[in-house]
Scaffold this motif. Structure first.
Motif, PDB file in Angstrom:
ATOM      1  N   PRO A 140       0.826  -1.215   0.000  1.00 22.60           N
ATOM      2  CA  PRO A 140       0.000   0.000   0.000  1.00 22.60           C
ATOM      3  C   PRO A 140       0.861   1.266   0.000  1.00 22.60           C
ATOM      4  N   TYR A 141       0.381   2.292  -0.685  1.00 28.89           N
ATOM      5  CA  TYR A 141       1.050   3.591  -0.743  1.00 28.89           C
ATOM      6  C   TYR A 141       0.006   4.677  -0.548  1.00 28.89           C
ATOM      7  N   GLU A 142       0.442   5.930  -0.606  1.00 32.92           N
ATOM      8  CA  GLU A 142      -0.458   7.071  -0.533  1.00 32.92           C
ATOM      9  C   GLU A 142      -0.196   7.975  -1.729  1.00 32.92           C
ATOM     10  N   CYS A 143      -1.262   8.475  -2.329  1.00 26.35           N
ATOM     11  CA  CYS A 143      -1.152   9.341  -3.494  1.00 26.35           C
ATOM     12  C   CYS A 143      -0.565  10.691  -3.092  1.00 26.35           C
ATOM     13  N   GLN A 144       0.391  11.156  -3.852  1.00 23.67           N
ATOM     14  CA  GLN A 144       1.052  12.426  -3.604  1.00 23.67           C
ATOM     15  C   GLN A 144       0.113  13.616  -3.804  1.00 23.67           C
ATOM     16  N   CYS A 155      -3.719  13.566  -3.915  1.00 22.24           N
ATOM     17  CA  CYS A 155      -4.981  13.593  -3.158  1.00 22.24           C
ATOM     18  C   CYS A 155      -4.888  12.948  -1.779  1.00 22.24           C
ATOM     19  N   ASN A 156      -3.744  12.344  -1.464  1.00 22.72           N
ATOM     20  CA  ASN A 156      -3.509  11.669  -0.182  1.00 22.72           C
ATOM     21  C   ASN A 156      -4.405  10.455   0.057  1.00 22.72           C
ATOM     22  N   LEU A 178      -7.010   7.470 -10.096  1.00 21.69           N
ATOM     23  CA  LEU A 178      -7.896   8.604 -10.395  1.00 21.69           C
ATOM     24  C   LEU A 178      -7.099   9.859 -10.720  1.00 21.69           C
ATOM     25  N   CYS A 179      -6.016  10.098  -9.999  1.00 14.59           N
ATOM     26  CA  CYS A 179      -5.172  11.261 -10.302  1.00 14.59           C
ATOM     27  C   CYS A 179      -4.447  11.065 -11.634  1.00 14.59           C
ATOM     28  N   ARG A 181      -8.620  17.277  -8.159  1.00 20.63           N
ATOM     29  CA  ARG A 181      -7.854  16.283  -7.393  1.00 20.63           C
ATOM     30  C   ARG A 181      -6.874  16.974  -6.441  1.00 20.63           C
ATOM     31  N   TYR A 182      -6.230  18.061  -6.889  1.00 21.69           N
ATOM     32  CA  TYR A 182      -5.305  18.799  -6.029  1.00 21.69           C
ATOM     33  C   TYR A 182      -6.053  19.432  -4.848  1.00 21.69           C
ATOM     34  N   ALA A 183      -7.302  19.871  -5.079  1.00 26.34           N
ATOM     35  CA  ALA A 183      -8.088  20.519  -4.026  1.00 26.34           C
ATOM     36  C   ALA A 183      -8.509  19.481  -3.012  1.00 26.34           C
TER      37      ALA A 183
END
Length: 103
Positions: A45-49, A51-52, A82-83, A101-103
């Motif tokens: 598992p990771y985290e999106c840079q 959207c977190n 999705l990003c 997505r950034y918001a």
């Protein structure tokens, strides 16, 4: 009601559009060099840079590895599906999806 336009791009074309987008454009002012930038399947598992949101093990996503000569360290930044799609669509929707997505 307006009908959504069907995206006729292949997965390779979508990947190419995603990888051509620089997620850090104008954000950083340091001495870096890209090592790799590719679509991968996560081994854990990771985290999106952007959207977190979590990136699940086995999920296809973008991994961008860079080395910072200023900090003397290498880092890998990961972006969820999705990003990645929003990055690919920037050429179609004038950046609306990636801004959301950034918001």
């Amino acid at each position: 009601m307006a009908r959504a336009r069907k995206d006729r791009r292949t997965q390779d074309e979508i990947d190419e559009a995603c990888l051509s987008f620089n997620p850090f454009q104008g954000d950083r002012d340091c001495n870096i060099r890209a090592l790799t930038d590719q679509m991968v399947v996560g081994r854990k598992p990771y985290e999106c840079q952007i959207c977190n949101e979590p990136i699940a093990k086995g999920e296809r996503h973008r991994a961008k590895a860079e080395i910072s000569y200023d900090d003397a360290k290498a880092m890998t930044f990961r972006f969820c599906a999705l990003c990645c799609r929003a990055m690919a669509d920037i050429w179609i929707d004038e950046g609306r999806a990636i801004d959301e997505r950034y918001a």
